[in-house]
Design a protein around this motif. Structure first.
Motif, PDB file in Angstrom:
ATOM      1  N   GLY A   1       0.810  -1.212   0.000  1.00 14.07           N
ATOM      2  CA  GLY A   1       0.000   0.000   0.000  1.00 14.07           C
ATOM      3  C   GLY A   1       0.841   1.258   0.000  1.00 14.07           C
ATOM      4  N   THR A   2       1.910   1.259   0.799  1.00 15.38           N
ATOM      5  CA  THR A   2       2.805   2.420   0.860  1.00 15.38           C
ATOM      6  C   THR A   2       3.475   2.652  -0.487  1.00 15.38           C
ATOM      7  N   HIS A   3       3.821   1.578  -1.183  1.00 17.70           N
ATOM      8  CA  HIS A   3       4.434   1.695  -2.509  1.00 17.70           C
ATOM      9  C   HIS A   3       3.450   2.336  -3.494  1.00 17.70           C
ATOM     10  N   CYS A   4       2.203   1.887  -3.464  1.00 17.35           N
ATOM     11  CA  CYS A   4       1.196   2.428  -4.388  1.00 17.35           C
ATOM     12  C   CYS A   4       0.859   3.884  -4.067  1.00 17.35           C
ATOM     13  N   ILE A   5       0.785   4.220  -2.781  1.00 16.47           N
ATOM     14  CA  ILE A   5       0.546   5.609  -2.392  1.00 16.47           C
ATOM     15  C   ILE A   5       1.697   6.488  -2.867  1.00 16.47           C
TER      16      ILE A   5
END
Length: 380
Positions: free
Chosen positions: A161-165
């Motif tokens: 999720g952090t990568h996509c954000i």
């Protein structure tokens, strides 16, 4: 290669008439044995999303015939579907880094690197495994978070999720280059709809979609889904939800899936990206070739709409690692979502108009439309 087997939770998605949600819940209560007027419904029994006109109910399988019967006759209950288990779109092994002294190759390929749009004033929701709340690159940013996973807060124990954000809306000038965020001044809404192990359910995703709509998000980015066999019908519940979301000014963008083994096999677009009113994103590499894993228009149901950079994508990650290079349609999707945010800021477009502008301005590549749709997304 064997066809994927769909996983179900044992609960049911129930689409309700948009202007008769209360009446629909009352009818469901009569069938499934709960009191909608109790004031404190057990979430394990029923969840109601009034903005979407959808309920998720736990019912004895013997009651399924009654639920389907209610959907078959005129009234507030319209469609009943089994609730699916969904996962993050698993990423293949990371590739080899290209030269990226200041900005990632994805920002360069999409034109975001030279665009004057920043995403300022536009809200984007990323529904995934949550967010690394202590990441130094996001200090001072306006970030709204909420977890829809029982027993887990929004803190990202996975990193996906952090990568996509980061890709959709991370910084351009972090302490350590390259910059990696498309809509770097957008207002971020991080919804945890997948667990730290990377899985979740339709109910959690629908809860996240309703939260995003309620908060006025122009774009929802979903790098998640479930692989399906060829010719699997799309979810009519999700399709109606996506239509209702667009009518409220919210565009849903989702990963097409990583189930192909090109050139031997092209897998069909997965759930929920195969819905006609959800933008399905394919992945290309730095050479503008279709990624070997990228699912495509392998049947007449699920269609690719656009493509985004999805191989060797550098972005933020959970601590202590802080950064990672990943590949997948999971990585292409936040590129497309970030570009949609830039277009929304530059043009004021929302919903259907935003979809049209995102598609019509995409860069045509010498690849089949069944692989990349209208082309590689481009910043305004």
């Amino acid at each position: 290669m064997t066809e994927p087997v769909e996983e179900f939770t044992g609960r049911f998605l129930v689409l309700l008439q948009e202007d008769a949600v209360d009446e629909g819940v009352a009818e469901l209560g009569a069938i499934a044995g709960f009191d909608p007027n109790s004031g404190d419904l057990d979430a394990d029994t029923v969840q109601v999303f009034p903005e979407l006109g959808v309920a998720v109910v736990s019912a004895d399988p013997n009651l399924l015939a009654e639920l389907n019967g209610a959907a078959a006759r005129p009234g507030p209950v319209q469609i009943v579907e089994p609730e699916r288990v969904v996962h993050l779109i698993k990423d293949a092994d990371p590739g080899t880094a290209e030269e990226e002294s200041k900005l990632t190759w994805g920002l360069q390929a999409t034109g975001a690197a030279v665009s004057t749009a920043t995403g300022k004033g536009i809200k984007i929701a990323v529904l995934d495994t949550g967010f690394e709340k202590n990441h130094p690159d996001f200090a001072g940013r306006t970030i709204t978070t909420k977890s829809f996973i029982t027993g887990e807060d929004v803190q990202d124990g996975h990193g996906h999720g952090t990568h996509c954000i980061g890709t959709s809306s991370g910084p351009r000038t972090p302490a350590t280059l390259p910059g990696y965020g498309v809509a770097y001044e957008a207002e971020i809404f991080a919804g945890k709809v997948l667990s730290n192990a990377g899985s979740g359910s339709d109910g959690g995703i629908l809860a996240g979609i309703e939260w995003a709509i309620t908060n006025g998000c122009a774009v929802i980015s979903m790098s998640l889904g479930a692989d399906v066999p060829v010719n699997t019908p799309y979810s009519q519940v999700y399709e109606t939800v996506a239509q209702r979301a667009m009518a409220k000014g919210t565009l849903i963008i989702a990963a097409a899936g990583n189930a192909s083994s090109r050139p031997a096999r092209i897998a069909p677009v997965g759930h929920p990206a195969r819905c006609p009113s959800i933008i399905a994103v394919a992945a290309i590499d730095v050479n503008r070739a279709i990624a070997s894993f990228s699912s495509g228009s392998a049947d007449k149901i699920g269609q690719i709409d656009v493509a985004g950079p999805g191989v060797d994508v550098y972005s933020s990650f959970k601590l202590p690692q802080q950064y990672a290079r990943l590949r997948g349609t999971s990585m292409a999707t936040p590129h497309a979502a970030g570009i949609a945010v830039l277009i929304a800021q530059a043009t004021g477009a929302r919903g259907y108009e935003l979809w049209a502008r995102l598609s019509s301005t995409a860069l045509r590549l010498p690849l089949p439309s069944t692989d990349i749709g209208s082309g590689l997304v481009q910043a305004p």
